[in-house]
Design a protein around this motif. Sequence first.
Motif, PDB file in Angstrom:
ATOM      1  N   ALA A   1       4.615   4.082   3.370  1.00  0.00           N
ATOM      2  CA  ALA A   1       5.578   4.469   2.280  1.00  0.00           C
ATOM      3  C   ALA A   1       5.541   3.050   1.228  1.00  0.00           C
ATOM      4  O   ALA A   1       5.304   1.822   2.288  1.00  0.00           O
ATOM      5  CB  ALA A   1       7.063   4.444   2.731  1.00  0.00           C
TER       6      ALA A   1
ATOM      7  N   PHE B   1      12.646   2.215  -1.899  1.00  0.00           N
ATOM      8  CA  PHE B   1      11.835   3.363  -1.188  1.00  0.00           C
ATOM      9  C   PHE B   1      12.106   4.540  -1.739  1.00  0.00           C
ATOM     10  O   PHE B   1      13.350   5.135  -1.762  1.00  0.00           O
ATOM     11  CB  PHE B   1      12.017   3.156   0.327  1.00  0.00           C
TER      12      PHE B   1
ATOM     13  N   SER C   1       4.387  -0.269   3.310  1.00  0.00           N
ATOM     14  CA  SER C   1       5.032  -0.547   4.468  1.00  0.00           C
ATOM     15  C   SER C   1       4.992   0.621   5.575  1.00  0.00           C
ATOM     16  O   SER C   1       4.387   1.769   4.986  1.00  0.00           O
ATOM     17  CB  SER C   1       6.269  -0.512   4.095  1.00  0.00           C
TER      18      SER C   1
ATOM     19  N   LEU D   1       6.625  -0.139  -1.245  1.00  0.00           N
ATOM     20  CA  LEU D   1       7.732  -0.995  -1.840  1.00  0.00           C
ATOM     21  C   LEU D   1       7.713  -0.831  -3.168  1.00  0.00           C
ATOM     22  O   LEU D   1       6.445  -0.957  -3.695  1.00  0.00           O
ATOM     23  CB  LEU D   1       7.671  -2.347  -1.473  1.00  0.00           C
TER      24      LEU D   1
END
Length: 461
Positions: A170, A73, A157, A172
Amino acid sequence: MEKETEQNKMDKIISLAKRRGFVYPSSEIYGGFAGVYDFGPMGVELENNIKSHWWKWMVQRRSDIVGLDSSIFMTPRIWEASGHTTGFSDPMAECKECNTRIRVDKALEEIGITADEKMSEEDINKLFEDNKDKIKCPKCGKQNFSKAKKFNLLVKSNLGDFTENNNAPAYLRGETCQGIYVNFLNVVDSMHMKLPFGIAQIGKAFRNEISPRQFLFRAREFEQMEMQYFTRPEDEMVEYKKLKEYRWKAILDLGIKEENLRWKQHENLVFYAKDAWDIEYRYPWGFDEWEGIHARGNYDLTQHSKGCGKEQNYYDQEKNEKFIPHIIESSVGVGRSVFAVLCDAYTEEEVGGETRVVLKLDKKIAPIKVAILPLSKKEELTKPTMELFNSLKNSFVCQYDETQSIGKRYRRQDEIGTPYCITFDFDSLNDASVTVRDRDTMKQERIKISEVENYLKEKLK
Ligand code: ATP
């Protein structure tokens, strides 16, 4: 290869991979989950060997390359600056009959039309329209597709996003190299690296692939091994040539047959790229990408300079000069490497009227180096065989196996590519010797137990 034989070879490799504990489809007991795989006990050994081979070549043998393990991340701003939120896409069309989605550039390539994901929507739709009578839905066989639309491959995500609608996702990471670029200055400062130098890392990447297929070749979750090499602008192409040669050698050192490899230059370069080549492997369906080696100019660090508002400059003390380095990269998937290695090693031989399946893996990457087998399950044999296992296990990756007949155990070890099988039999109790069987020649030699370790060290050197 004929279509049927192609499919046949694929089926055999996929079935061996499952049967012998290399690769399982993800979530299988729930009916599966497309594009994701689990590596079983043999697969994880093979994968680890491939990764450590790469690490040795790309980090440990090089005084000019260092390693990194950046996080999956990162702030979404990184993916905006790199262009992924807008440009990381493949052209997708949907079958209007059964809703199956296809990747249009790949469907065009399959019928011999040059196309790729970098083409504009307009250009790819023109090709698609001109050839629509030749492209069938892989599921229902009909020829009734929607127009091609660019589909973004980034996986979103809700990490750190507590809003109802997930409107600040956010991502991946879609590739591991962005983690390298954003740590460029950290590495320069902490390691005092001088140009040219490289940063290498191995890690997971995620892509919402439109039609994951061809086994490990195209997955939605996979690992990448990437090395980004930073150069002065004028050195970029010289270093690029060296990197191409080096990577070719490294792949050959995995034991791959050279006739199954070839170079392919990209026809459509992205605007900033200086040159781009792939090393292709001959998969069951034909030559296709294994690894990409690209000369990327100063695009990446320029984008991050703009994105974060801080110049990602290198300061050359001797010349008293500041500039943004150029980058050449080599990028290869772990799963794709496992698959290529399995395809290359898979061999069928006629032995005594039967077909022997053997994985002729290079000894360096074979999951198990030595199988240690008592001839039968009788305690008088199993006890000393286990002692032998205990005396060798610290020097080699060994496997003790007392199940089934010795013939079946040999066959199993052949199928997982174990270079040597050691059998402890009743004679061993008297002559303190064991039989060592060579995977490739199937020749058997009688060796003193006291000499086995040195014998194997020599053979596995
Ligand atoms: P392709 O054209 O096959 O989609 P790409 O050119 O987009 O691949 P890159 O973004 O250059 O691939 O990724 C570098 C390497 O990562 C590839 O050469 C391949 O080995 C691996 N890789 C990329 N996508 C996948 C995937 N979906 N599954 C497995 N490995 C992948």
